[in-house]
Motif scaffolding. Sequence first.
Motif, PDB file in Angstrom:
ATOM      1  N   TYR A  19       0.916  -1.395   0.127  1.00 10.40           N
ATOM      2  CA  TYR A  19      -0.020  -0.091   0.004  1.00 10.40           C
ATOM      3  C   TYR A  19       0.814   1.201  -0.030  1.00 10.40           C
ATOM      4  CZ  TYR A  19      -3.541   3.477   1.339  1.00 10.40           C
ATOM      5  OH  TYR A  19      -4.403   4.547   1.468  1.00 10.40           O
ATOM      6  N   LEU A  20       1.847   1.201   0.848  1.00 13.97           N
ATOM      7  CA  LEU A  20       2.733   2.384   1.017  1.00 13.97           C
ATOM      8  C   LEU A  20       3.727   2.435  -0.353  1.00 13.97           C
ATOM      9  CD1 LEU A  20       3.894   2.166   4.659  1.00 13.97           C
ATOM     10  CD2 LEU A  20       2.159   3.828   3.796  1.00 13.97           C
ATOM     11  N   ALA A  21       4.022   1.349  -0.781  1.00 12.72           N
ATOM     12  CA  ALA A  21       4.858   1.469  -2.063  1.00 12.72           C
ATOM     13  C   ALA A  21       3.921   2.241  -3.123  1.00 12.72           C
ATOM     14  CB  ALA A  21       5.112  -0.003  -2.539  1.00 12.72           C
ATOM     15  N   GLN A  22       2.596   1.974  -3.167  1.00 15.89           N
ATOM     16  CA  GLN A  22       1.712   2.568  -4.383  1.00 15.89           C
ATOM     17  C   GLN A  22       1.748   4.054  -4.057  1.00 15.89           C
ATOM     18  OE1 GLN A  22      -2.205   1.737  -5.481  1.00 15.89           O
ATOM     19  NE2 GLN A  22      -1.866  -0.804  -5.350  1.00 15.89           N
ATOM     20  N   LEU A  23       1.579   4.562  -2.728  1.00 13.84           N
ATOM     21  CA  LEU A  23       1.573   5.879  -2.529  1.00 13.84           C
ATOM     22  C   LEU A  23       2.811   6.507  -2.947  1.00 13.84           C
ATOM     23  CD1 LEU A  23      -0.025   6.210   1.123  1.00 13.84           C
ATOM     24  CD2 LEU A  23      -1.140   6.485  -1.105  1.00 13.84           C
ATOM     25  N   LYS A  24       4.175   5.916  -2.719  1.00 13.15           N
ATOM     26  CA  LYS A  24       5.246   6.406  -2.979  1.00 13.15           C
ATOM     27  C   LYS A  24       5.323   6.411  -4.626  1.00 13.15           C
ATOM     28  CE  LYS A  24      10.594   6.257  -2.221  1.00 13.15           C
ATOM     29  NZ  LYS A  24      10.650   6.724  -3.599  1.00 13.15           N
ATOM     30  N   SER A  25       4.924   5.306  -5.316  1.00 12.23           N
ATOM     31  CA  SER A  25       5.098   5.410  -6.697  1.00 12.23           C
ATOM     32  C   SER A  25       4.090   6.553  -7.218  1.00 12.23           C
ATOM     33  CB  SER A  25       4.561   4.242  -7.305  1.00 12.23           C
ATOM     34  OG  SER A  25       5.247   3.168  -7.060  1.00 12.23           O
ATOM     35  N   ILE A  26       3.197   7.055  -6.721  1.00  9.86           N
ATOM     36  CA  ILE A  26       2.241   8.240  -7.060  1.00  9.86           C
ATOM     37  C   ILE A  26       2.772   9.357  -6.807  1.00  9.86           C
ATOM     38  CG2 ILE A  26       0.038   9.628  -6.664  1.00  9.86           C
ATOM     39  CD1 ILE A  26      -0.900   6.929  -5.816  1.00  9.86           C
ATOM     40  N   GLY A  27       3.542   9.461  -5.527  1.00  6.91           N
ATOM     41  CA  GLY A  27       4.238  10.754  -5.111  1.00  6.91           C
ATOM     42  C   GLY A  27       5.733  10.930  -6.087  1.00  6.91           C
ATOM     43  N   ASP A  28       6.174   9.728  -6.436  1.00  5.00           N
ATOM     44  CA  ASP A  28       7.420   9.959  -7.515  1.00  5.00           C
ATOM     45  C   ASP A  28       6.930  10.253  -8.993  1.00  5.00           C
ATOM     46  OD1 ASP A  28       9.075   9.614  -5.226  1.00  5.00           O
ATOM     47  OD2 ASP A  28       9.340   7.346  -5.693  1.00  5.00           O
ATOM     48  N   GLY A  29       5.452  10.344  -9.077  1.00  5.98           N
ATOM     49  CA  GLY A  29       5.059  10.313 -10.516  1.00  5.98           C
ATOM     50  C   GLY A  29       5.278   9.001 -11.377  1.00  5.98           C
ATOM     51  N   LEU A  30       5.471   8.018 -10.642  1.00  2.00           N
ATOM     52  CA  LEU A  30       5.690   6.809 -11.636  1.00  2.00           C
ATOM     53  C   LEU A  30       4.269   6.249 -11.790  1.00  2.00           C
ATOM     54  CD1 LEU A  30       8.598   5.257  -9.724  1.00  2.00           C
ATOM     55  CD2 LEU A  30       8.541   6.576 -11.815  1.00  2.00           C
ATOM     56  N   LEU A  31       3.073   6.636 -11.049  1.00  2.00           N
ATOM     57  CA  LEU A  31       1.955   6.231 -11.173  1.00  2.00           C
ATOM     58  C   LEU A  31       0.768   7.110 -11.081  1.00  2.00           C
ATOM     59  CD1 LEU A  31       0.396   3.342 -11.202  1.00  2.00           C
ATOM     60  CD2 LEU A  31       0.236   3.305  -8.915  1.00  2.00           C
ATOM     61  N   ASP A  32      -0.026   7.276 -11.907  1.00  2.00           N
ATOM     62  CA  ASP A  32      -1.103   8.563 -12.031  1.00  2.00           C
ATOM     63  C   ASP A  32      -2.083   8.041 -10.752  1.00  2.00           C
ATOM     64  OD1 ASP A  32      -3.766   9.593 -12.795  1.00  2.00           O
ATOM     65  OD2 ASP A  32      -2.363  10.848 -13.734  1.00  2.00           O
ATOM     66  N   ARG A  33      -2.485   8.931 -10.050  1.00  2.81           N
ATOM     67  CA  ARG A  33      -3.339   8.795  -8.811  1.00  2.81           C
ATOM     68  C   ARG A  33      -4.587   8.194  -9.404  1.00  2.81           C
ATOM     69  NH1 ARG A  33      -4.715  11.323  -3.575  1.00  2.81           N
ATOM     70  NH2 ARG A  33      -2.768  12.486  -3.661  1.00  2.81           N
ATOM     71  N   HIS A  34      -5.014   8.401 -10.623  1.00  2.00           N
ATOM     72  CA  HIS A  34      -6.307   7.713 -11.017  1.00  2.00           C
ATOM     73  C   HIS A  34      -6.148   6.303 -11.263  1.00  2.00           C
ATOM     74  CE1 HIS A  34      -8.477  11.604 -10.968  1.00  2.00           C
ATOM     75  NE2 HIS A  34      -7.399  12.102 -11.815  1.00  2.00           N
ATOM     76  N   ASP A  35      -4.996   5.611 -11.882  1.00  3.96           N
ATOM     77  CA  ASP A  35      -4.641   4.434 -12.172  1.00  3.96           C
ATOM     78  C   ASP A  35      -4.275   3.758 -10.843  1.00  3.96           C
ATOM     79  OD1 ASP A  35      -4.981   5.119 -14.676  1.00  3.96           O
ATOM     80  OD2 ASP A  35      -2.992   5.602 -14.963  1.00  3.96           O
ATOM     81  N   ALA A  36      -4.303   4.311  -9.795  1.00  3.89           N
ATOM     82  CA  ALA A  36      -3.805   3.412  -8.416  1.00  3.89           C
ATOM     83  C   ALA A  36      -5.088   3.183  -7.687  1.00  3.89           C
ATOM     84  CB  ALA A  36      -2.823   4.379  -7.428  1.00  3.89           C
ATOM     85  N   TRP A  37      -4.995   2.131  -7.026  1.00  2.77           N
ATOM     86  CA  TRP A  37      -5.655   1.623  -6.009  1.00  2.77           C
ATOM     87  C   TRP A  37      -5.775   2.200  -4.833  1.00  2.77           C
ATOM     88  CZ3 TRP A  37      -6.735  -4.284  -6.247  1.00  2.77           C
ATOM     89  CH2 TRP A  37      -7.052  -4.684  -7.522  1.00  2.77           C
ATOM     90  N   ALA A  38      -4.878   3.063  -4.318  1.00  4.25           N
ATOM     91  CA  ALA A  38      -4.285   3.558  -3.041  1.00  4.25           C
ATOM     92  C   ALA A  38      -4.627   5.014  -3.174  1.00  4.25           C
ATOM     93  CB  ALA A  38      -3.003   3.201  -2.553  1.00  4.25           C
ATOM     94  N   GLY A  39      -4.762   5.746  -1.959  1.00  7.44           N
ATOM     95  CA  GLY A  39      -4.718   7.001  -1.811  1.00  7.44           C
ATOM     96  C   GLY A  39      -5.879   7.874  -2.229  1.00  7.44           C
ATOM     97  N   ALA A  40      -7.070   6.960  -2.598  1.00 13.12           N
ATOM     98  CA  ALA A  40      -8.215   7.785  -3.355  1.00 13.12           C
ATOM     99  C   ALA A  40      -8.589   9.055  -2.682  1.00 13.12           C
ATOM    100  CB  ALA A  40      -9.296   6.962  -3.288  1.00 13.12           C
ATOM    101  N   SER A  41      -8.681   8.944  -1.244  1.00 16.84           N
ATOM    102  CA  SER A  41      -9.166  10.204  -0.515  1.00 16.84           C
ATOM    103  C   SER A  41      -7.869  10.595   0.614  1.00 16.84           C
ATOM    104  CB  SER A  41     -10.503   9.978   0.139  1.00 16.84           C
ATOM    105  OG  SER A  41     -10.358   8.760   0.940  1.00 16.84           O
ATOM    106  N   LEU A  42      -6.702  10.367   0.261  1.00 17.66           N
ATOM    107  CA  LEU A  42      -5.851  10.466   1.358  1.00 17.66           C
ATOM    108  C   LEU A  42      -4.529  11.696   0.764  1.00 17.66           C
ATOM    109  CD1 LEU A  42      -4.445   9.572   3.967  1.00 17.66           C
ATOM    110  CD2 LEU A  42      -3.367   7.641   2.522  1.00 17.66           C
ATOM    111  N   ASP A  43      -4.334  12.537   1.461  1.00 17.03           N
ATOM    112  CA  ASP A  43      -3.235  13.423   1.063  1.00 17.03           C
ATOM    113  C   ASP A  43      -1.904  12.820   1.629  1.00 17.03           C
ATOM    114  OD1 ASP A  43      -2.161  15.760   0.078  1.00 17.03           O
ATOM    115  OD2 ASP A  43      -2.636  16.996   1.855  1.00 17.03           O
ATOM    116  N   PHE A  44      -0.984  12.842   0.772  1.00 21.68           N
ATOM    117  CA  PHE A  44       0.347  12.367   1.169  1.00 21.68           C
ATOM    118  C   PHE A  44       1.460  13.144   0.482  1.00 21.68           C
ATOM    119  CE2 PHE A  44      -1.348   9.835  -2.126  1.00 21.68           C
ATOM    120  CZ  PHE A  44      -0.304   9.676  -3.019  1.00 21.68           C
ATOM    121  N   ALA A  45       2.694  13.070   0.884  1.00 15.19           N
ATOM    122  CA  ALA A  45       3.885  13.387  -0.011  1.00 15.19           C
ATOM    123  C   ALA A  45       5.024  12.888   0.449  1.00 15.19           C
ATOM    124  CB  ALA A  45       4.095  14.943   0.412  1.00 15.19           C
TER     125      ALA A  45
END
Length: 293
Positions: A87-113
Amino acid sequence: MVSKRTDLRWGVERRLEFIEFRLYWEGHVNRSDLTGTFGISAQQASSDLNRYLGMATSNMAYDKSAKAYVRTDSFKPLFLKPDAGRYLAQLKSIGDGLLDRHDAWAGASLDFASPPTPARGVKSEILREVIAAIRRREALEIRYQSLSRPEPMWRSIEPHALGFDGFRWHARALCTIESVFKDFLLSRILDTRSTRPAAADPATDTDWNELITLRICPHPALSPNQRRVIELDYGMDDGVAEISVRRAFLYYTLKRLGLDTDPEARKPEDQQIVLLALPTTAEKKSKNAEGAA
């Protein structure tokens, strides 16, 4: 709960797993979650939710005010294997720009950095040629810029694997100039050209194939309460955590964990962990890391 999962197509099972993912991590799921993630119709999304409800009746209940299904207290996953690391790896991938938030299952309603990681200039065509050489067991001529030389030079390598040191990607390869296996930074390969069959056997790369176990513990100068929290941070068992690492990546691992210098040089609160014993094969800097500088 009905535990039968037979006769499900892969796509259907994937969407049912997504329902559980959202229930477990977000606490709720609705039709728009499914339509937005999988591009299916609202009718198909309703069908998937009803199918899941029939298989796991006690896992969710419909909340009219929220217009969504919510997780119940008796929730037990049928498809999902909850994993905090993934789960946290998905958040990091989104934060690093490797995965679009809309394509990820995690972080739908979560703010993170997360702290930004400098982009590494690995060219797609270079990576493609290195991967092809690995798969076909071929030697590859590369134009490589090493910091030990003022100008790039053409050299032949026999790559057999890729490695990531936490910041940079490497090709693990035999250097035909020195007849030793080294790490070559992909970002420093400027060009490639002719190939030929590789002569070296990857099994002879002992540094790559040998695993070393590092045993770490909290810094002994920390207070008992501080040591306990460090044990939790690193998932220690009885005050000790074991980390298995390839010998070729020992230098990078020690550096990343802050274990490559004298632990007495830093405050215990900054050092936090120490090695119980340094493996006899450890070196301050791997001699076969062509791209480590």
